[in-house]
Design an enzyme around this catalytic site. Structure first.
Site, PDB file in Angstrom:
ATOM      1  N   TYR A  58      35.556  41.254  15.828  1.00  0.00           N
ATOM      2  CA  TYR A  58      34.779  42.148  14.956  1.00  0.00           C
ATOM      3  C   TYR A  58      35.333  43.562  15.031  1.00  0.00           C
ATOM      4  O   TYR A  58      35.627  44.177  13.996  1.00  0.00           O
ATOM      5  CB  TYR A  58      33.305  42.117  15.380  1.00  0.00           C
ATOM      6  CG  TYR A  58      32.467  43.199  14.740  1.00  0.00           C
ATOM      7  CD1 TYR A  58      32.353  43.297  13.363  1.00  0.00           C
ATOM      8  CD2 TYR A  58      31.771  44.114  15.524  1.00  0.00           C
ATOM      9  CE1 TYR A  58      31.570  44.286  12.770  1.00  0.00           C
ATOM     10  CE2 TYR A  58      30.984  45.103  14.950  1.00  0.00           C
ATOM     11  CZ  TYR A  58      30.891  45.190  13.575  1.00  0.00           C
ATOM     12  OH  TYR A  58      30.131  46.179  13.003  1.00  0.00           O
ATOM     13  N   LEU A  62      24.408  37.783   0.423  1.00  0.00           N
ATOM     14  CA  LEU A  62      23.208  37.313   1.117  1.00  0.00           C
ATOM     15  C   LEU A  62      23.528  36.425   2.312  1.00  0.00           C
ATOM     16  O   LEU A  62      22.663  35.670   2.784  1.00  0.00           O
ATOM     17  CB  LEU A  62      22.255  36.592   0.143  1.00  0.00           C
ATOM     18  CG  LEU A  62      21.782  37.424  -1.057  1.00  0.00           C
ATOM     19  CD1 LEU A  62      20.846  36.608  -1.939  1.00  0.00           C
ATOM     20  CD2 LEU A  62      21.107  38.718  -0.598  1.00  0.00           C
ATOM     21  N   SER A  63      24.740  36.520   2.846  1.00  0.00           N
ATOM     22  CA  SER A  63      25.055  35.795   4.077  1.00  0.00           C
ATOM     23  C   SER A  63      24.337  36.445   5.259  1.00  0.00           C
ATOM     24  O   SER A  63      24.000  35.768   6.242  1.00  0.00           O
ATOM     25  CB  SER A  63      26.561  35.777   4.329  1.00  0.00           C
ATOM     26  OG  SER A  63      27.068  37.100   4.450  1.00  0.00           O
ATOM     27  N   PHE A 123      20.377  45.330   6.212  1.00  0.00           N
ATOM     28  CA  PHE A 123      19.442  46.209   6.911  1.00  0.00           C
ATOM     29  C   PHE A 123      19.704  47.690   6.604  1.00  0.00           C
ATOM     30  O   PHE A 123      18.859  48.383   6.030  1.00  0.00           O
ATOM     31  CB  PHE A 123      19.535  45.913   8.419  1.00  0.00           C
ATOM     32  CG  PHE A 123      18.995  46.985   9.313  1.00  0.00           C
ATOM     33  CD1 PHE A 123      17.736  47.542   9.102  1.00  0.00           C
ATOM     34  CD2 PHE A 123      19.752  47.431  10.392  1.00  0.00           C
ATOM     35  CE1 PHE A 123      17.241  48.525   9.944  1.00  0.00           C
ATOM     36  CE2 PHE A 123      19.268  48.410  11.238  1.00  0.00           C
ATOM     37  CZ  PHE A 123      18.016  48.966  11.015  1.00  0.00           C
ATOM     38  N   ILE A 124      20.901  48.175   6.939  1.00  0.00           N
ATOM     39  CA  ILE A 124      21.213  49.580   6.650  1.00  0.00           C
ATOM     40  C   ILE A 124      21.386  49.778   5.150  1.00  0.00           C
ATOM     41  O   ILE A 124      20.947  50.786   4.581  1.00  0.00           O
ATOM     42  CB  ILE A 124      22.465  50.028   7.424  1.00  0.00           C
ATOM     43  CG1 ILE A 124      22.230  49.947   8.930  1.00  0.00           C
ATOM     44  CG2 ILE A 124      22.856  51.460   7.025  1.00  0.00           C
ATOM     45  CD1 ILE A 124      23.462  50.269   9.777  1.00  0.00           C
ATOM     46  N   ARG A 129      23.205  52.114  25.516  1.00  0.00           N
ATOM     47  CA  ARG A 129      23.387  52.204  24.074  1.00  0.00           C
ATOM     48  C   ARG A 129      22.825  53.524  23.569  1.00  0.00           C
ATOM     49  O   ARG A 129      21.843  54.044  24.093  1.00  0.00           O
ATOM     50  CB  ARG A 129      22.671  51.039  23.358  1.00  0.00           C
ATOM     51  CG  ARG A 129      23.294  49.675  23.622  1.00  0.00           C
ATOM     52  CD  ARG A 129      24.682  49.546  23.040  1.00  0.00           C
ATOM     53  NE  ARG A 129      25.313  48.277  23.310  1.00  0.00           N
ATOM     54  CZ  ARG A 129      26.163  48.057  24.316  1.00  0.00           C
ATOM     55  NH1 ARG A 129      26.454  49.038  25.167  1.00  0.00           N
ATOM     56  NH2 ARG A 129      26.728  46.874  24.465  1.00  0.00           N
TER      57      ARG A 129
END
Length: 315
Positions: free
Chosen positions: A147, A33-34, A11-12, A214
């Site tokens: 993460y 492409l995961s 995306f980014i 956010r």
């Protein structure tokens, strides 16, 4: 310049690739492409600046060695990563391998060939914001998910190469980025998911009580920040934030997107232990060192994103 962009079909990454090509550079994109999609970069096929798209993983050391040996890269923009918080909780090894070990492999090639690396980290490494001054780069970190922990570990390695070897490195921490080409399903961001549900007549489901906030950064503002961090020597050896400088609760965001409180529902949180209650960016350092500040308001960004989603087959 010759530029390596990992995760460039994401995306980014797609928006970073677009800006680099517009700036006249030769770009090599590596993506397994995961998470990324070939469709994201389909419009660049045949562009004279796109040297190659390589479907491959940053865990493939032979591939990395060949790329760095064959092409005299000036900058490596390293965006390839596993980015889903819940996936990292369910399967921490995949996230650690991609985000920490993969970054080490890229770093080693950058060190051998003296290539500047721009490392894409995340605002999810931070502890909650306690006031309305926003989170600076000196704010406490809190690895509330594997993460975040994997990104912090990688950040430390990236900075260690600056101090130990004099390698030009920069760690960038964009806040929650949204916009066209973001996935509208489970792996997507909250804005894209809310907009898709609005357009398809579904409820907008909020995890928990919705009071969590956010700081939402439009993707073109984010890509401009990412690219400028590579061009500037002033940020070498630094950690730099980018965000809108305004936070919004998820409840208010859902109402802003839908315009109908009856379509907003609250559901049980899937990972409350990894929730950050308040995220608000202080981007003063980016403004000082890069002359960067956001140009797109939240309202305008949502309008642009909704128009894009409505024009695609994503609904």
């Amino acid at each position: 310049m010759n530029i390596l962009l990992t995760g460039g079909a994401g995306f980014i990454g797609r928006w970073v690739a677009k800006r680099l090509l517009e700036d006249g550079h030769k770009v090599w994109i590596v993506d397994d492409l995961s998470n990324g999609r070939r469709e994201n970069i389909a419009e660049f096929e045949g562009h004279p600046g796109l040297a190659a798209f390589i479907e491959g993983t940053i865990l493939d050391r032979v591939l990395l060695a060949e790329l760095f040996s064959q092409h005299a890269f000036d900058i490596c923009y390293h965006l390839a990563a596993s980015i889903n918080v819940q996936d990292s909780i369910d399967d921490p090894q995949t996230t650690f391998d991609n985000d920490t070990i993969g970054t080490f492999y890229v770093l080693e090639e950058c060190r051998k060939h003296q290539v500047k690396i721009v490392f894409m980290s995340t605002c999810m490494v931070y502890d909650r914001c306690m006031d309305d001054n926003g989170i600076t780069e000196n704010h406490p970190i809190k690895p509330a998910s594997p993460y975040a922990g994997s990104k912090i570990a990688a950040e430390n390695m990236v900075l260690s190469y600056y101090f130990a070897y004099g390698l030009p490195t920069v760690v960038i921490r964009p806040f929650n980025t949204y916009g066209p080409y973001q996935k509208t399903g489970g792996e997507g961001g909250v804005v894209a998911i809310f907009i898709k549900n609005k357009l398809t007549g579904k409820d907008l489901n909020i995890y928990g009580d919705g009071t969590q906030t956010r700081d939402l950064l439009y993707v073109e503002d984010c890509s401009r920040f990412v690219v400028q961090a590579g061009y500037s020597e002033r940020v070498n050896g630094h950690i730099v934030n980018a965000g809108l400088g305004r936070d919004i609760s998820i409840n208010d965001l859902a109402l802003l997107v839908s315009g109908d409180s009856k379509r907003i529902k609250h559901v049980e949180h899937i990972h409350p232990q990894s929730e950050i209650q308040k995220l608000l960016c202080n981007y003063g350092k980016a403004k000082e060192l890069l002359g960067w500040e956001p140009a797109v308001s939240l309202e305008e960004g949502i309008r642009l994103t909704e128009a894009w989603i409505a024009s695609t087959d994503l609904i």
